[in-house]
Write a protein that holds these residues in place. Structure first.
Motif, mmCIF file in Angstrom:
data_model
loop_
_atom_site.group_PDB
_atom_site.id
_atom_site.type_symbol
_atom_site.label_atom_id
_atom_site.label_comp_id
_atom_site.label_asym_id
_atom_site.label_seq_id
_atom_site.Cartn_x
_atom_site.Cartn_y
_atom_site.Cartn_z
ATOM 1 N N ALA A 272 0.815 -1.217 0.000
ATOM 2 C CA ALA A 272 0.000 0.000 0.000
ATOM 3 C C ALA A 272 0.849 1.267 0.000
ATOM 4 C CB ALA A 272 -0.946 -0.001 1.209
ATOM 5 N N GLN A 273 2.139 1.143 0.325
ATOM 6 C CA GLN A 273 3.018 2.316 0.336
ATOM 7 C C GLN A 273 3.571 2.610 -1.056
ATOM 8 O OE1 GLN A 273 3.358 4.231 3.117
ATOM 9 N NE2 GLN A 273 1.814 2.812 3.929
ATOM 10 N N THR A 274 3.935 1.561 -1.785
ATOM 11 C CA THR A 274 4.568 1.756 -3.099
ATOM 12 C C THR A 274 3.614 1.551 -4.271
ATOM 13 O OG1 THR A 274 5.234 -0.564 -3.290
ATOM 14 C CG2 THR A 274 6.738 0.917 -2.123
ATOM 15 N N GLY A 275 2.477 0.897 -4.048
ATOM 16 C CA GLY A 275 1.549 0.617 -5.141
ATOM 17 C C GLY A 275 1.996 -0.517 -6.044
ATOM 18 N N LEU A 276 2.864 -1.377 -5.552
ATOM 19 C CA LEU A 276 3.278 -2.541 -6.336
ATOM 20 C C LEU A 276 2.369 -3.710 -5.983
ATOM 21 C CD1 LEU A 276 5.590 -2.971 -8.385
ATOM 22 C CD2 LEU A 276 6.868 -4.107 -6.555
ATOM 23 N N ILE A 277 1.795 -4.316 -7.020
ATOM 24 C CA ILE A 277 0.836 -5.395 -6.768
ATOM 25 C C ILE A 277 1.233 -6.628 -7.573
ATOM 26 C CG2 ILE A 277 -0.808 -4.752 -8.609
ATOM 27 C CD1 ILE A 277 -3.014 -5.301 -6.446
ATOM 28 N N LYS A 278 1.067 -7.803 -6.938
ATOM 29 C CA LYS A 278 1.376 -9.075 -7.601
ATOM 30 C C LYS A 278 0.127 -9.937 -7.545
ATOM 31 C CE LYS A 278 4.836 -12.803 -7.580
ATOM 32 N NZ LYS A 278 6.067 -13.301 -6.910
ATOM 33 N N ALA A 279 -0.323 -10.403 -8.710
ATOM 34 C CA ALA A 279 -1.589 -11.138 -8.747
ATOM 35 C C ALA A 279 -1.560 -12.173 -9.851
ATOM 36 C CB ALA A 279 -2.748 -10.170 -8.979
#
Length: 437
Positions: A70-77
């Motif tokens: 939530a701090q960097t906006g990096l998401i893995k899905a």
């Protein structure tokens, strides 16, 4: 078992459909002696999402979120996660997808396989520009982890690679921050193409999103008139509270409309009414996310309006110096009487697309929907194709249903290099058609 189907109504030739719930299930499936193609939400208009026999791997169940910072906006899905589900999760946290098409009913894997673009290409490029890493499973059991710097050639083949390099199983994507779930938007009534060209150039610096709806039935002095849209994410707000309050109701087209409903008179009348509904030259306002980005998603199964033969979408890009050819295309469409409700004109920026087969490049892109009228549609498209080919342009594979091998190979000169990375067990109806010769 019903065959898989594209959004335009074309049908797949697969003999088997296999839902994918877990990555490990794929290993056993791919050992079978058959051909494969992944199938997400089926929102590609033509045949690039359709198997040419063998097995359709239904990817939507493979939709689990693996990590989110939530701090960097990096998401893995996982690749089957839809934009709809992704937005429901990230917007309340103050993040948004960096690039989005005109529908949120697409999967992450499908978006990357088609290297989608949005209304902000001039600012952000394609979705592939924001992919940090991919996991791709090949039919020989090998998993390739690739990125712009790791297995870079394979990454360039997979982004925009139409799902032909193997199964994209997991994606890592960089999101963009937002301070509100609303958009500050403007709509401007334009009188012709020159008006559009000027507004696009003026808006490129200060506006994140821009595009124009064009009345493609207008001709003569009215040629190219339309409504220009531009918007930015609002600067102040509370994304979580605002997003919760935004209406999400939808209506559906309950049945296939009769084909006779769409004709030159009804389309001309619609375009005239749509153009005239804006009384002033400029309107400003604050809009929720869905009507700004996904206005057609409010009408479920809107493709049924085009009747039992479906619809064909035609999208091309031409160099920005080819304004004369753009004018020719508008004249041919107006003369044909086969106009479109949806004619969207946009100027792509000069951000380089990362994929070997990525569609966007610097220039003007026009998108048109047509009712599928068989030979009549084919004759019109051949006229348009000839102009695109002469001007050195290209068509968008995700929208295409009729492109010739000559036009594809001219528009995508890296296609032979790309073919080195195609998994031997993966193909599509589109690839079978355009890779001949």
């Amino acid at each position: 078992m019903k065959p898989t189907q594209s959004w335009g109504g074309m049908k797949g030739r697969e003999s088997r459909q296999e839902p994918v719930y877990w990555k490990q299930d794929l290993h056993a499936a791919l050992l079978r002696d058959t051909q494969f193609l992944c199938y997400g939400q089926g929102r590609s208009y033509g045949d690039s999402c359709l198997p040419s026999g063998g097995t359709a791997l239904l990817m939507s169940p493979l939709n689990k979120l693996q990590n989110f910072d939530a701090q960097t906006g990096l998401i893995k899905a996982e690749a089957g996660l839809s934009f709809e589900a992704l937005l429901d999760f990230i917007v309340p946290h103050g993040w948004f997808v960096p690039v989005t098409p005109g529908t949120k009913y697409v999967t992450l894997g499908g978006a990357i396989a088609n290297d989608i673009h949005g209304k902000n290409h001039h600012k952000r490029g394609t979705i592939g520009c924001h992919v940090q890493e991919l996991e791709v499973l090949r039919s020989n059991g090998e998993t390739i982890t690739c990125s712009p710097t790791r297995e870079a050639e394979f990454f360039a083949a997979t982004v925009g690679g139409l799902g032909l390099t193997g199964v994209i199983t997991v994606c890592t994507l960089q999101l963009i921050p937002i301070a509100s779930a609303f958009m500050d938007a403007e709509t401007i009534k334009t009188t012709g193409l020159d008006d559009f060209f000027t507004l696009e150039d003026e808006s490129a610096r200060d506006w994140e999103y821009s595009m124009s709806w064009i009345d493609c039935m207008a001709h003569g002095k009215k040629r190219g008139r339309g409504i220009f849209f531009r918007g930015n994410h609002a600067k102040n707000g509370d994304p979580a509270a605002e997003f919760t309050e935004q209406a999400k109701w939808k209506v559906a087209v309950p049945f296939q409309a009769p084909s006779w409903i769409l004709n030159r008179w009804s389309i001309r009348a619609f375009n005239e009414l749509y153009y005239q509904q804006q009384q002033t030259r400029v309107k400003k306002g604050r809009m929720p996310l869905d009507p700004f980005f996904y206005p057609l998603d409010k009408i479920l199964h809107w493709n049924r309006m085009y009747g039992q033969h479906g619809l064909l979408q035609y999208q091309f890009v031409l160099d920005s110096k080819r304004q004369q050819e753009l004018t020719e295309i508008f004249d041919i469409i107006a003369q044909s009487g086969m106009g479109s409700f949806l004619a969207v004109l946009k100027k792509f920026g000069d951000i380089r697309s990362p994929g070997m087969l990525s569609f966007p490049r610097d220039g003007y892109t026009l998108t048109l929907d047509f009712q599928n009228q068989g030979p009549r549609s084919e004759a019109l498209f051949k006229k348009l194709d000839a102009i695109v080919l002469r001007a050195g342009g290209r068509l968008y594979p995700a929208k295409d249903a009729m492109m010739s091998p000559e036009l594809f190979q001219s528009g995508y000169p890296l296609w032979r290099e790309f073919s080195r990375f195609v998994d031997p067990k993966f193909t599509s109806q589109f690839w079978q058609r355009v890779s001949r010769g």
